[in-house]
Design an enzyme around this catalytic site. Structure first.
Site, PDB file in Angstrom:
ATOM      1  N   HIS A 167      -0.599  17.626 -97.225  1.00 27.85           N
ATOM      2  CA  HIS A 167      -0.099  17.902 -98.572  1.00 27.85           C
ATOM      3  C   HIS A 167      -1.242  18.155 -99.550  1.00 27.85           C
ATOM      4  O   HIS A 167      -2.427  18.039 -99.211  1.00 27.85           O
ATOM      5  CB  HIS A 167       0.767  16.738 -99.057  1.00 27.85           C
ATOM      6  CG  HIS A 167       0.014  15.439 -99.155  1.00 27.85           C
ATOM      7  ND1 HIS A 167      -0.841  15.130-100.193  1.00 27.85           N
ATOM      8  CD2 HIS A 167      -0.001  14.350 -98.333  1.00 27.85           C
ATOM      9  CE1 HIS A 167      -1.349  13.927-100.018  1.00 27.85           C
ATOM     10  NE2 HIS A 167      -0.864  13.424 -98.898  1.00 27.85           N
TER      11      HIS A 167
ATOM     12  N   SER B 287      -2.547  23.578-101.080  1.00 27.86           N
ATOM     13  CA  SER B 287      -3.474  23.266-102.160  1.00 27.86           C
ATOM     14  C   SER B 287      -4.702  22.503-101.663  1.00 27.86           C
ATOM     15  O   SER B 287      -5.401  22.972-100.776  1.00 27.86           O
ATOM     16  CB  SER B 287      -2.719  22.488-103.248  1.00 27.86           C
ATOM     17  OG  SER B 287      -3.462  22.409-104.429  1.00 27.86           O
TER      18      SER B 287
ATOM     19  N   ASP C  66       0.603  31.840-109.712  1.00 31.82           N
ATOM     20  CA  ASP C  66      -0.035  30.522-109.603  1.00 31.82           C
ATOM     21  C   ASP C  66      -1.058  30.348-110.719  1.00 31.82           C
ATOM     22  O   ASP C  66      -2.034  31.089-110.791  1.00 31.82           O
ATOM     23  CB  ASP C  66      -0.723  30.401-108.236  1.00 31.82           C
ATOM     24  CG  ASP C  66      -1.082  28.956-107.901  1.00 31.82           C
ATOM     25  OD1 ASP C  66      -1.378  28.194-108.846  1.00 31.82           O
ATOM     26  OD2 ASP C  66      -1.076  28.606-106.717  1.00 31.82           O
TER      27      ASP C  66
ATOM     28  N   HIS D 222       2.484  27.733-108.127  1.00 30.57           N
ATOM     29  CA  HIS D 222       1.818  26.817-107.210  1.00 30.57           C
ATOM     30  C   HIS D 222       2.805  25.996-106.382  1.00 30.57           C
ATOM     31  O   HIS D 222       2.533  25.672-105.222  1.00 30.57           O
ATOM     32  CB  HIS D 222       0.907  25.874-108.008  1.00 30.57           C
ATOM     33  CG  HIS D 222      -0.111  25.167-107.182  1.00 30.57           C
ATOM     34  ND1 HIS D 222      -1.135  25.832-106.523  1.00 30.57           N
ATOM     35  CD2 HIS D 222      -0.276  23.850-106.887  1.00 30.57           C
ATOM     36  CE1 HIS D 222      -1.883  24.947-105.872  1.00 30.57           C
ATOM     37  NE2 HIS D 222      -1.386  23.753-106.078  1.00 30.57           N
TER      38      HIS D 222
END
Length: 421
Positions: free
Chosen positions: A152, A226, A370, A398
């Site tokens: 994540h 990310s 984004d 994002h």
């Protein structure tokens, strides 16, 4: 839209206001540096430590350490007018940056936040989805399952994948693939040790200790979002013979000319009042003590805030992203931001070259709206790995690059895995 003749005055006014606001933040952060030392001494018996006035100590430390274990220069070279004037000189930090008990007095000590202490091995928290029915080969042998590791992003957890991708996996794929969604070190339900500096090496070692070694993975795919993309790139470079494919979603990659950690900090968290996402990033990334205040008010009291939000929204259960925002300590988030996102930038180009030479298939997905990570970051990856496939999603930012299009995203992943296997 402003008329053309108003743009320059508006820009000048915004810059002037920004200068004043961040000057005030500089002053408050310097004052809080002194205040926290006395409060820490009162509650913990020793003054707290920080990176105000530690430049010489950390420069020496970085000379003797390997690159993956180095501290980012953004920790001790962030400019503060009042710190440079010597306002905090009489309250310098002690040399042990992260010594002390398991948690600070300003961190939450509820059962959920310290549940990792119940695990004697202090492994990462995992959400594992086993194959529903392993495939049988022609000679009646059970076919080995394919493995996928999900990482994540910043201020998130394994729920980012478990609540979006896992429910949308097709039946044929669910029979053949074993999925691992990880809470990275310092986030979610994973360990948040105070004596850790959350460097890139720390994150890699914990993934190896918690997933690759105990499950004896001989091959796997990587999917990351990310900040997790930087850890995934480093992991793929280290285990390039085991990785079949790597899918990077909104990767914050900057080429070597922009890979200096201070430049990355300026690009991702430039001190501006607008947009609000950038203002929030700059506030939490530049000001160690102001950020600790926010974590004290929000994270330490997250149960109170959650009850308030439930009352206001009339919801029994909150969205997982709302819950994830408070599942960290200031120490873990602060060091991960600087040592992984900023400090790890200078290593990424070398890692990508290793991945390219090993023939690992690279797939990149990015939203064209984004505002957190520029779209150019994904195009930069293709400059280093020409074989990388870059997919720009229209009208996605994002988060909505995945949220709101979970089925399409999962279907794309299944095609990637099939093509790479």
């Amino acid at each position: 839209m402003f008329p053309q003749w108003l743009k320059k005055p508006a820009t000048a006014l915004n810059s002037a206001l920004g200068f004043i606001v961040f000057l005030i933040f500089d002053f408050l952060d310097a004052i809080l540096c002194v205040l926290f030392k006395y409060i820490d001494h009162l509650f913990e018996g020793r003054p707290g430590s920080c990176y105000c006035g530690r430049k010489e100590i950390e420069l020496v430390r970085n000379v003797v350490g390997d690159e993956e274990h180095q501290l980012s220069e953004t920790l001790y070279r962030r400019k503060n007018v009042f710190r440079e004037m010597g306002l905090v000189g009489f309250a310098k930090s002690c040399q042990n940056t992260s010594a002390g008990g398991v948690a600070r007095w300003s961190d939450c000590g509820c059962h959920s936040c310290v549940s990792w202490l119940n695990d004697t091995h202090h492994n990462l928290h995992l959400v594992v989805r086993q194959p529903s029915s392993p495939a049988i080969t022609g000679d009646c042998r059970v076919q080995a399952a394919e493995n996928v590791i999900f990482l994540h992003g910043f201020l998130s957890s394994s729920l980012f994948w478990a609540e979006t991708v896992f429910p949308n996996i097709s039946e044929p794929v669910s029979r053949q693939y074993r999925l691992f969604a990880i809470d990275l070190l310092g986030f979610g339900l994973s360990p948040k040790p105070r004596d850790c500096l959350y460097t890139l090496k720390d994150h890699l070692e914990m993934i190896e200790k918690s997933v690759i070694c105990p499950f004896q993975l001989t091959s796997f795919h990587l999917v990351a979002h990310s900040m997790g993309c930087l850890i995934a790139i480093a992991l793929a470079a280290k285990h390039s013979q085991l990785v079949k494919s790597i899918t990077l979603v909104a990767p914050p990659y900057f080429p070597s000319k922009d890979g200096d950690s201070l430049r990355v900090l300026h690009k991702l968290a430039e001190r501006k009042l607008w947009p609000l996402t950038l203002f929030g990033s700059s506030f939490m990334s530049w000001y160690e003590h102001l950020g600790r205040c926010v974590c004290f008010l929000v994270c330490r009291n997250h149960r109170t805030w959650e009850r308030i939000v439930k009352l206001v929204t009339w919801r029994r259960d909150l969205h997982f992203m709302t819950m994830d925002l408070t599942r960290h300590t200031h120490h873990s988030a602060w060091h991960t931001m600087h040592n992984v996102i900023c400090g790890g930038a200078k290593l990424m180009e070398c890692y990508l070259e290793v991945i390219g030479r090993a023939g690992v298939k690279v797939f990149v997905i990015h939203g064209d709206r984004d505002q957190v990570v520029p779209v150019e970051c994904s195009n930069n990856i293709q400059m280093v790995v020409p074989e990388a496939q870059v997919n720009i999603i229209k009208n996605a930012d994002h988060s909505s690059v995945l949220l709101g299009r979970e089925k399409d995203f999962t279907l794309h992943l299944e095609h990637v895995w099939a093509a790479s296997s």
